[in-house]
Design a protein around this motif. Structure first.
Motif, short mmCIF file in Angstrom:
data_model
loop_
_atom_site.label_atom_id
_atom_site.label_comp_id
_atom_site.label_asym_id
_atom_site.label_seq_id
_atom_site.Cartn_x
_atom_site.Cartn_y
_atom_site.Cartn_z
N LEU A 179 -30.75 70.23 42.78
CA LEU A 179 -31.51 69.20 43.47
C LEU A 179 -30.63 68.45 44.48
O LEU A 179 -31.04 68.23 45.62
CB LEU A 179 -32.12 68.21 42.47
N LEU A 180 -29.42 68.09 44.07
CA LEU A 180 -28.49 67.42 45.01
C LEU A 180 -28.12 68.34 46.17
O LEU A 180 -27.99 67.88 47.30
CB LEU A 180 -27.23 66.97 44.28
N ALA A 181 -27.96 69.61 45.88
CA ALA A 181 -27.63 70.57 46.94
C ALA A 181 -28.74 70.62 47.98
O ALA A 181 -28.48 70.56 49.19
CB ALA A 181 -27.38 71.95 46.33
N VAL A 182 -29.97 70.70 47.52
CA VAL A 182 -31.12 70.74 48.43
C VAL A 182 -31.24 69.42 49.18
O VAL A 182 -31.45 69.39 50.39
CB VAL A 182 -32.41 71.08 47.67
N LEU A 183 -31.09 68.33 48.46
CA LEU A 183 -31.18 67.01 49.08
C LEU A 183 -30.12 66.81 50.15
O LEU A 183 -30.38 66.17 51.18
CB LEU A 183 -31.04 65.91 48.02
N SER A 184 -28.93 67.35 49.93
CA SER A 184 -27.85 67.21 50.91
C SER A 184 -28.24 67.86 52.23
O SER A 184 -27.97 67.31 53.31
CB SER A 184 -26.54 67.78 50.39
N VAL A 185 -28.89 69.01 52.16
CA VAL A 185 -29.31 69.68 53.39
C VAL A 185 -30.41 68.88 54.09
O VAL A 185 -30.40 68.73 55.30
CB VAL A 185 -29.80 71.12 53.09
N VAL A 186 -31.33 68.34 53.30
CA VAL A 186 -32.40 67.53 53.87
C VAL A 186 -31.81 66.32 54.59
O VAL A 186 -32.21 65.99 55.71
CB VAL A 186 -33.41 67.10 52.78
N VAL A 187 -30.83 65.68 53.98
CA VAL A 187 -30.20 64.50 54.59
C VAL A 187 -29.40 64.89 55.83
O VAL A 187 -29.52 64.27 56.89
CB VAL A 187 -29.31 63.77 53.57
N LEU A 188 -28.56 65.94 55.70
CA LEU A 188 -27.68 66.31 56.81
C LEU A 188 -28.43 66.85 58.03
O LEU A 188 -27.98 66.68 59.16
CB LEU A 188 -26.64 67.33 56.34
N ILE A 189 -29.57 67.48 57.80
CA ILE A 189 -30.35 67.98 58.92
C ILE A 189 -31.43 66.97 59.33
O ILE A 189 -31.67 66.74 60.51
CB ILE A 189 -30.98 69.35 58.59
N GLY A 190 -32.06 66.35 58.34
CA GLY A 190 -33.19 65.47 58.60
C GLY A 190 -32.86 64.19 59.30
O GLY A 190 -33.56 63.79 60.25
N LEU A 191 -31.81 63.51 58.86
CA LEU A 191 -31.49 62.21 59.47
C LEU A 191 -31.18 62.31 60.97
O LEU A 191 -31.75 61.56 61.76
CB LEU A 191 -30.34 61.52 58.72
N PRO A 192 -30.29 63.25 61.39
CA PRO A 192 -30.03 63.35 62.83
C PRO A 192 -31.25 63.83 63.63
O PRO A 192 -31.36 63.56 64.82
CB PRO A 192 -28.89 64.35 62.94
N THR A 193 -32.15 64.55 62.98
CA THR A 193 -33.37 64.99 63.66
C THR A 193 -34.31 63.80 63.87
O THR A 193 -34.93 63.66 64.92
CB THR A 193 -34.08 66.08 62.85
N LEU A 194 -34.38 62.97 62.88
CA LEU A 194 -35.30 61.84 62.91
C LEU A 194 -34.79 60.68 63.77
O LEU A 194 -35.54 60.10 64.55
CB LEU A 194 -35.55 61.34 61.47
N PHE A 195 -33.51 60.35 63.63
CA PHE A 195 -32.94 59.18 64.31
C PHE A 195 -32.02 59.62 65.44
O PHE A 195 -31.11 60.41 65.24
CB PHE A 195 -32.13 58.34 63.32
N SER A 196 -32.24 59.07 66.64
CA SER A 196 -31.35 59.36 67.76
C SER A 196 -31.40 58.22 68.78
O SER A 196 -32.32 57.41 68.79
CB SER A 196 -31.72 60.69 68.42
N THR A 197 -30.38 58.21 69.59
CA THR A 197 -30.24 57.17 70.61
C THR A 197 -30.93 57.63 71.90
O THR A 197 -30.67 58.75 72.36
CB THR A 197 -28.74 56.89 70.89
#
Length: 119
Positions: free
Chosen positions: A37-55
């Motif tokens: 679960l942590l492994a999957v979550l890490s990918v979601v965070v590492l890919i998802g956050l920069p996709t969602l939030f940007s300047t």
């Protein structure tokens, strides 16, 4: 908002992307032995956050606009994840190469980061 033009980051973006790829592979690899679960979550965070939030001005498609320091923090998250996970998951020689990649990435990112904090 500053009128300073965005620096050309074609070279740094290649190194940044390589570091991101390492983070996306090494982090779940390092975490999988402890928790799938942590492994999957890490990918979601590492890919998802920069996709969602940007300047604005840094990416063409901005979903959620954030100040430059947030974009810098997200890049640093990727760099730290790549290095830490490489040292946990892989042989020392590979971890050293990832660490060198990370240092080069950070050095090449500095002009972009200066621009991001001026936005």
């Amino acid at each position: 908002m500053s009128s300073t033009p965005r620096p050309d980051d074609r070279v740094s973006s290649a190194f940044r992307f390589a570091t991101e790829l390492v983070a996306w592979v090494a982090t779940p690899w390092a975490l999988a032995a402890h928790s799938v679960l942590l492994a999957v979550l890490s990918v979601v965070v590492l890919i998802g956050l920069p996709t969602l939030f940007s300047t604005p001005g840094d990416k063409r498609n901005v979903i959620v606009a954030v100040p430059g320091w947030v974009t810098i923090a997200l890049v640093l998250l990727q760099v730290v994840a790549a290095v830490a996970a490489a040292w946990v998951a892989w042989h020392v020689s590979i971890a050293v190469l990832v660490s060198v990649l990370a240092v080069v990435t950070v050095v090449l990112e500095l002009p972009r980061w200066r621009w991001l904090v001026s936005q």
